[in-house]
Design a protein around this motif. Structure first.
Motif, mmCIF file in Angstrom:
data_model
loop_
_atom_site.group_PDB
_atom_site.id
_atom_site.type_symbol
_atom_site.label_atom_id
_atom_site.label_comp_id
_atom_site.label_asym_id
_atom_site.label_seq_id
_atom_site.Cartn_x
_atom_site.Cartn_y
_atom_site.Cartn_z
ATOM 1 N N LYS A 81 0.848 -1.194 0.000
ATOM 2 C CA LYS A 81 0.000 0.000 0.000
ATOM 3 C C LYS A 81 0.877 1.235 0.000
ATOM 4 O O LYS A 81 1.869 1.299 0.722
ATOM 5 N N MET A 82 0.498 2.186 -0.784
ATOM 6 C CA MET A 82 1.230 3.443 -0.830
ATOM 7 C C MET A 82 0.541 4.445 0.095
ATOM 8 O O MET A 82 -0.688 4.437 0.238
ATOM 9 N N GLU A 126 -10.867 5.227 3.628
ATOM 10 C CA GLU A 126 -10.509 6.173 2.562
ATOM 11 C C GLU A 126 -10.635 5.482 1.204
ATOM 12 O O GLU A 126 -10.438 4.276 1.091
ATOM 13 N N GLU A 128 -9.647 4.480 -2.581
ATOM 14 C CA GLU A 128 -8.357 4.235 -3.239
ATOM 15 C C GLU A 128 -8.551 3.622 -4.624
ATOM 16 O O GLU A 128 -9.635 3.156 -4.980
ATOM 17 N N GLU A 158 -9.491 1.571 1.719
ATOM 18 C CA GLU A 158 -8.552 1.119 2.740
ATOM 19 C C GLU A 158 -9.061 1.553 4.104
ATOM 20 O O GLU A 158 -9.513 2.692 4.268
ATOM 21 N N ILE A 160 -7.596 2.317 7.621
ATOM 22 C CA ILE A 160 -6.337 2.541 8.341
ATOM 23 C C ILE A 160 -6.660 2.618 9.830
ATOM 24 O O ILE A 160 -7.781 2.982 10.215
ATOM 25 N N GLY A 250 -3.020 4.573 -2.869
ATOM 26 C CA GLY A 250 -3.145 5.677 -1.907
ATOM 27 C C GLY A 250 -4.512 6.325 -2.017
ATOM 28 O O GLY A 250 -5.189 6.217 -3.042
ATOM 29 N N ALA A 251 -4.898 7.013 -0.956
ATOM 30 C CA ALA A 251 -6.236 7.599 -0.897
ATOM 31 C C ALA A 251 -6.317 8.848 -1.767
ATOM 32 O O ALA A 251 -5.382 9.643 -1.825
#
Ligand code: OOG
Ligand code: MG
Length: 279
Positions: A81-82, A126, A128, A158, A160, A250-251
């Motif tokens: 995951k970025m 979020e 993605e 995602e 988090i 990434g989000a």
């Protein structure tokens, strides 16, 4: 296509200035502290409170030691995951370096399934974009070359869950904490030659109410740039992306708190939707 005016450069754990003085025993102890925090649903203190000069190299070693603990419990790494690839996330978290974390099979939630949040600390969700890797990918590659290694693209979410109080941390702290990785879900895969992936409108809804809107262009101007950054970080970590791996780019927007009893839907133009219900 809209681009950030100054795209942030990816962090390179292979080429950092400060020497990494953290010994293996400390790395293992930090990984254990973070792992036990996650498993007991409790926050822990910042690693940089103990070691103010913790380097990014050392932080990535802690991250890998934490993953090794998961592998020892039978989990498998299924991708990466970025993090901080959009200005919305950088602004929300006060960090402007691109980082990565690793994804394991235990983190994946089937599309439409229910996620039990009772054992999580303070989860956020979020929207993605995800890539499915088709060819081995590692090193300094152009975004165009990165795209050639892709077998699929999908809308994703995602979840988090920082192991630090109030989601407040410095860059090495969040790297050590596997970039706050907790859970994720992926919508239907699409062939990458049919969907460009850049500038797709994205909407996140909670219980039918729109809570975030954005565009995949928020992710480094085009999420394939995030994939190219992942290839570079993969080389630095000595773990190339393999066919079948998933990369969360990434989000596209800031994250929102995830509460029990919520139904979340993330929709991206051309990619469809992915859903999760919480309890
Ligand atoms: C770190 C993870 C950042 C993203 O998509 O930018 C991230 C955090 O926000 O706690 O996953
Ligand atoms: Mg994310």
């Amino acid at each position: 296509m809209s681009r950030p005016t100054t795209p942030p450069g990816p962090t390179r754990p292979d080429s950092l200035g400060a020497p990494d003085m953290t010994d293996d025993a400390s790395v293992a102890a930090f990984a254990r502290t973070l792992d036990e925090a996650a498993r007991s649903s409790a926050t822990t203190g910042l690693l940089t409170a103990d070691v103010p000069d913790l380097t990014l190299d050392a932080a990535y070693r802690v991250q890998r030691a934490g993953i090794a603990r998961r592998l020892a419990r039978g989990e498998t790494v299924i991708g990466a995951k970025m993090g901080f690839t959009s200005r919305a996330k950088m602004a929300q978290m006060g960090i402007d370096d691109v980082i990565w974390g690793l994804l394991t099979d235990a983190m994946q939630v089937e599309d439409g399934a229910t996620l039990d949040t009772s054992a999580l600390i303070h989860p956020r969700i979020e929207p993605e974009i995800a890539f499915l890797i088709g060819e081995p990918l590692s090193g300094r590659v152009s975004p165009a070359a990165a795209v050639r290694a892709v077998a699929g693209i999908a809308v994703a979410y995602e979840v988090i869950d920082s192991r630090y109080a109030d989601f407040r941390f410095t860059l090495p702290d969040v790297v050590a904490d596997n970039a706050s990785a907790c859970a994720f879900g992926i919508g239907p895969w699409h062939a990458p030659d049919r969907v460009a992936g850049e500038n797709l409108g994205m909407v996140m809804e909670v219980d039918g109410r729109t809570v975030a809107t954005g565009s995949s262009a928020a992710i480094l101007g085009n999420p394939v740039r995030s994939l190219a950054a992942a290839a570079r970080l993969a080389e630095g970590a000595g773990s190339p992306l393999r066919p079948g791996d998933i990369v969360l780019a990434g989000a596209a927007t800031a994250a929102v708190p995830l509460t029990p009893g919520a139904h979340v839907r993330v929709v991206a133009a051309e990619l469809g939707r992915v859903e999760v219900t919480t309890r």
